[in-house]
Design a protein around this motif. Structure first.
Motif, PDB file in Angstrom:
ATOM      1  N   LEU A 175       0.901  -1.178  -0.081  1.00 55.17           N
ATOM      2  CA  LEU A 175      -0.045   0.082   0.051  1.00 55.17           C
ATOM      3  C   LEU A 175       1.009   1.222  -0.048  1.00 55.17           C
ATOM      4  N   ALA A 176       2.061   0.974   0.634  1.00 57.24           N
ATOM      5  CA  ALA A 176       3.131   2.339   0.524  1.00 57.24           C
ATOM      6  C   ALA A 176       3.659   2.553  -0.689  1.00 57.24           C
ATOM      7  N   ASP A 177       3.817   1.333  -1.469  1.00 57.55           N
ATOM      8  CA  ASP A 177       4.474   1.470  -2.943  1.00 57.55           C
ATOM      9  C   ASP A 177       3.825   1.918  -4.152  1.00 57.55           C
ATOM     10  N   ASP A 178       3.615   2.900  -4.473  1.00 60.25           N
ATOM     11  CA  ASP A 178       2.878   3.598  -5.567  1.00 60.25           C
ATOM     12  C   ASP A 178       3.182   2.806  -6.926  1.00 60.25           C
ATOM     13  N   ALA A 179       4.666   2.559  -6.908  1.00 58.21           N
ATOM     14  CA  ALA A 179       4.945   1.814  -8.185  1.00 58.21           C
ATOM     15  C   ALA A 179       4.422   0.398  -8.492  1.00 58.21           C
ATOM     16  N   ALA A 180       4.257  -0.408  -6.956  1.00 60.74           N
ATOM     17  CA  ALA A 180       3.844  -1.693  -7.115  1.00 60.74           C
ATOM     18  C   ALA A 180       2.313  -1.617  -7.592  1.00 60.74           C
ATOM     19  N   LEU A 181       1.664  -0.622  -6.663  1.00 63.67           N
ATOM     20  CA  LEU A 181       0.210  -0.525  -7.000  1.00 63.67           C
ATOM     21  C   LEU A 181      -0.029  -0.260  -8.508  1.00 63.67           C
ATOM     22  N   GLY A 182       0.714   0.704  -8.867  1.00 60.13           N
ATOM     23  CA  GLY A 182       0.763   0.912 -10.394  1.00 60.13           C
ATOM     24  C   GLY A 182       0.835  -0.355 -11.356  1.00 60.13           C
ATOM     25  N   ARG A 183       1.812  -1.218 -10.889  1.00 55.94           N
ATOM     26  CA  ARG A 183       1.743  -2.668 -11.715  1.00 55.94           C
ATOM     27  C   ARG A 183       0.555  -3.448 -11.639  1.00 55.94           C
ATOM     28  N   VAL A 184       0.007  -3.324 -10.439  1.00 59.60           N
ATOM     29  CA  VAL A 184      -1.086  -3.937 -10.218  1.00 59.60           C
ATOM     30  C   VAL A 184      -2.362  -3.480 -11.264  1.00 59.60           C
ATOM     31  N   ARG A 185      -2.358  -1.891 -11.103  1.00 58.30           N
ATOM     32  CA  ARG A 185      -3.750  -1.639 -11.994  1.00 58.30           C
ATOM     33  C   ARG A 185      -3.118  -1.673 -13.524  1.00 58.30           C
ATOM     34  N   ALA A 186      -2.040  -1.690 -13.956  1.00 58.99           N
ATOM     35  CA  ALA A 186      -1.641  -1.974 -15.228  1.00 58.99           C
ATOM     36  C   ALA A 186      -2.056  -3.366 -15.775  1.00 58.99           C
ATOM     37  N   ALA A 187      -1.676  -4.252 -14.887  1.00 60.45           N
ATOM     38  CA  ALA A 187      -2.054  -5.658 -15.170  1.00 60.45           C
ATOM     39  C   ALA A 187      -3.512  -6.026 -15.254  1.00 60.45           C
ATOM     40  N   ALA A 188      -4.200  -5.135 -14.201  1.00 54.91           N
ATOM     41  CA  ALA A 188      -5.818  -5.361 -14.248  1.00 54.91           C
ATOM     42  C   ALA A 188      -6.353  -4.758 -15.529  1.00 54.91           C
ATOM     43  N   GLU A 189      -5.982  -3.722 -16.079  1.00 56.86           N
ATOM     44  CA  GLU A 189      -6.386  -2.882 -17.190  1.00 56.86           C
ATOM     45  C   GLU A 189      -6.117  -3.750 -18.600  1.00 56.86           C
ATOM     46  N   ALA A 190      -4.921  -4.270 -18.462  1.00 54.26           N
ATOM     47  CA  ALA A 190      -4.323  -5.181 -19.673  1.00 54.26           C
ATOM     48  C   ALA A 190      -5.190  -6.616 -19.793  1.00 54.26           C
ATOM     49  N   GLY A 191      -5.799  -6.882 -18.704  1.00 61.59           N
ATOM     50  CA  GLY A 191      -6.449  -8.063 -18.785  1.00 61.59           C
ATOM     51  C   GLY A 191      -5.341  -9.417 -18.805  1.00 61.59           C
ATOM     52  N   GLU A 192      -4.210  -8.981 -18.196  1.00 57.03           N
ATOM     53  CA  GLU A 192      -3.184 -10.022 -18.034  1.00 57.03           C
ATOM     54  C   GLU A 192      -3.277 -10.923 -16.933  1.00 57.03           C
ATOM     55  N   LEU A 193      -4.216 -10.813 -15.834  1.00 60.78           N
ATOM     56  CA  LEU A 193      -4.032 -11.555 -14.692  1.00 60.78           C
ATOM     57  C   LEU A 193      -4.780 -12.906 -14.795  1.00 60.78           C
ATOM     58  N   PRO A 194      -4.270 -13.949 -14.309  1.00 63.28           N
ATOM     59  CA  PRO A 194      -5.089 -15.260 -14.507  1.00 63.28           C
ATOM     60  C   PRO A 194      -6.434 -15.089 -13.638  1.00 63.28           C
ATOM     61  N   VAL A 195      -7.438 -15.842 -14.402  1.00 61.54           N
ATOM     62  CA  VAL A 195      -8.744 -16.053 -13.556  1.00 61.54           C
ATOM     63  C   VAL A 195      -8.502 -17.112 -12.269  1.00 61.54           C
ATOM     64  N   LEU A 196      -9.188 -16.814 -11.158  1.00 61.82           N
ATOM     65  CA  LEU A 196      -9.048 -18.010 -10.218  1.00 61.82           C
ATOM     66  C   LEU A 196     -10.572 -18.539 -10.125  1.00 61.82           C
ATOM     67  N   ASP A 197     -10.615 -19.855  -9.908  1.00 59.80           N
ATOM     68  CA  ASP A 197     -12.038 -20.574  -9.859  1.00 59.80           C
ATOM     69  C   ASP A 197     -12.323 -20.169  -8.073  1.00 59.80           C
ATOM     70  N   ALA A 198     -13.491 -19.372  -8.268  1.00 62.92           N
ATOM     71  CA  ALA A 198     -13.818 -18.832  -6.753  1.00 62.92           C
ATOM     72  C   ALA A 198     -14.775 -19.935  -6.048  1.00 62.92           C
ATOM     73  N   ASP A 199     -15.102 -21.031  -6.699  1.00 59.22           N
ATOM     74  CA  ASP A 199     -16.090 -21.736  -6.411  1.00 59.22           C
ATOM     75  C   ASP A 199     -15.033 -22.778  -4.899  1.00 59.22           C
ATOM     76  N   GLY A 200     -15.839 -22.730  -3.740  1.00 57.06           N
ATOM     77  CA  GLY A 200     -15.161 -23.203  -2.773  1.00 57.06           C
ATOM     78  C   GLY A 200     -13.772 -22.575  -2.032  1.00 57.06           C
ATOM     79  N   LEU A 201     -13.591 -21.405  -2.606  1.00 53.43           N
ATOM     80  CA  LEU A 201     -12.238 -20.933  -2.313  1.00 53.43           C
ATOM     81  C   LEU A 201     -12.471 -19.964  -1.264  1.00 53.43           C
ATOM     82  N   ARG A 202     -11.630 -20.131  -0.200  1.00 54.91           N
ATOM     83  CA  ARG A 202     -11.814 -19.392   1.260  1.00 54.91           C
ATOM     84  C   ARG A 202     -11.543 -17.978   0.803  1.00 54.91           C
TER      85      ARG A 202
END
Length: 285
Positions: A38-65
């Motif tokens: 949360l204190a690392d703007d660069a790391a948060l930026g990488r998360v945002r960029a990966a999300a916007e690019a659709g690069e993140l693998p999908v997780l199966d939420a069924d039964g996942l805690r």
């Protein structure tokens, strides 16, 4: 962004809930969701960029805690009697300054994990609360604008309380606030940019399907910004610290006798608008 952590207790992985409601794996981008992230703007930026690019693998939420959305919490600062309607229902005078107490970080569990009724408890109570997550080190903040700039995001918290331990057993409130499992948190850490006005959030809580609390952060005596500013005058707030900002009216303590305190077997559900929903079954400790 809606950040969360999923997996078995102690082995959660970071994840993100995208705009379509799909669960995305963040473990290839960041090691965890904690104060360091949360204190690392660069790391948060990488998360945002990966999300916007659709690069993140999908997780199966069924039964996942779903675990707590924040790892390695430093401290949990809690604000008592912070809603006008809650002060009225308990017969308390609205405080002139924020009432501060603490919960230990080890009270935090996931939003759907079991809540344990302490041994000997006769007055276990519910409290839906807005949790504020700190993203920048805060010391002696001077303004509300500065205070909100130090907030990384928000989450749903359940400030479970044992009123006999808290009020009738002497000392401070700590005994009634720090029992095992007494701070379910999550499901998400919603970043501050998605919450334009933290004083315009609805809070609701149900016990066994019956609506008990139905409030708004507009009823807060001390706003989120004022709470963060005020607390920073007395202690340093670090990234990954959490502030529970109080509960609206409708707790068992404020009901007529016989007060409907929680028992093993009860089910509590709670939500805050835009921040997600929790559900816990109570079991004996």
């Amino acid at each position: 962004m809606k950040l969360l952590r999923v997996g078995t207790a102690g082995s959660e992985r970071p994840a993100l809930l995208d705009a379509e409601g799909a669960l995305r794996d963040l473990s290839g981008v960041v090691p965890d969701i904690d104060g360091a992230l949360l204190a690392d703007d660069a790391a948060l930026g990488r998360v945002r960029a990966a999300a916007e690019a659709g690069e993140l693998p999908v997780l199966d939420a069924d039964g996942l805690r779903v675990g707590p959305p924040l790892a390695r919490i430093g401290k949990i600062v809690c604000i008592g009697l912070n809603y006008h309607d809650h002060a009225r229902e308990t017969g308390a005078e609205p405080p002139a300054e924020p009432v501060i107490f603490f919960k230990a970080a080890d009270t935090v569990v996931g939003p759907h994990d079991t809540v344990l009724v302490p041994r000997g408890s006769v007055k276990t109570d519910w409290e839906v609360e807005l949790a504020v997550v700190i993203g920048r080190t805060a010391r002696y903040l001077e303004s509300h604008e500065e205070a909100l700039a130090h907030v990384a995001g928000y989450a749903v918290a359940h400030d479970v309380s044992e009123r006999e331990f808290q009020i009738e057993r002497g000392g401070t409130w700590d005994k009634g606030k720090n029992c095992e499992t007494f701070n379910p948190l999550g499901p998400w850490l919603v970043t501050a940019d998605e919450v334009p006005d933290p004083q315009d959030l609805s809070l609701k809580l149900w016990v066994n399907g019956e609506l008990k609390q139905d409030g708004s952060t507009a009823e807060q005596i001390f706003s989120v910004a004022e709470v963060v500013r005020y607390v920073s005058q007395f202690m340093t707030l670090y990234p990954g610290d959490v502030i529970n900002t109080g509960t609206p009216a409708g707790v068992a303590l404020g009901q007529p006798e016989p007060k409907p305190y929680l028992r093993a077997g009860d089910v509590v559900e709670l939500e805050i608008g835009g921040l997600g929903r929790q559900r816990q079954e109570l079991k004996p400790a």
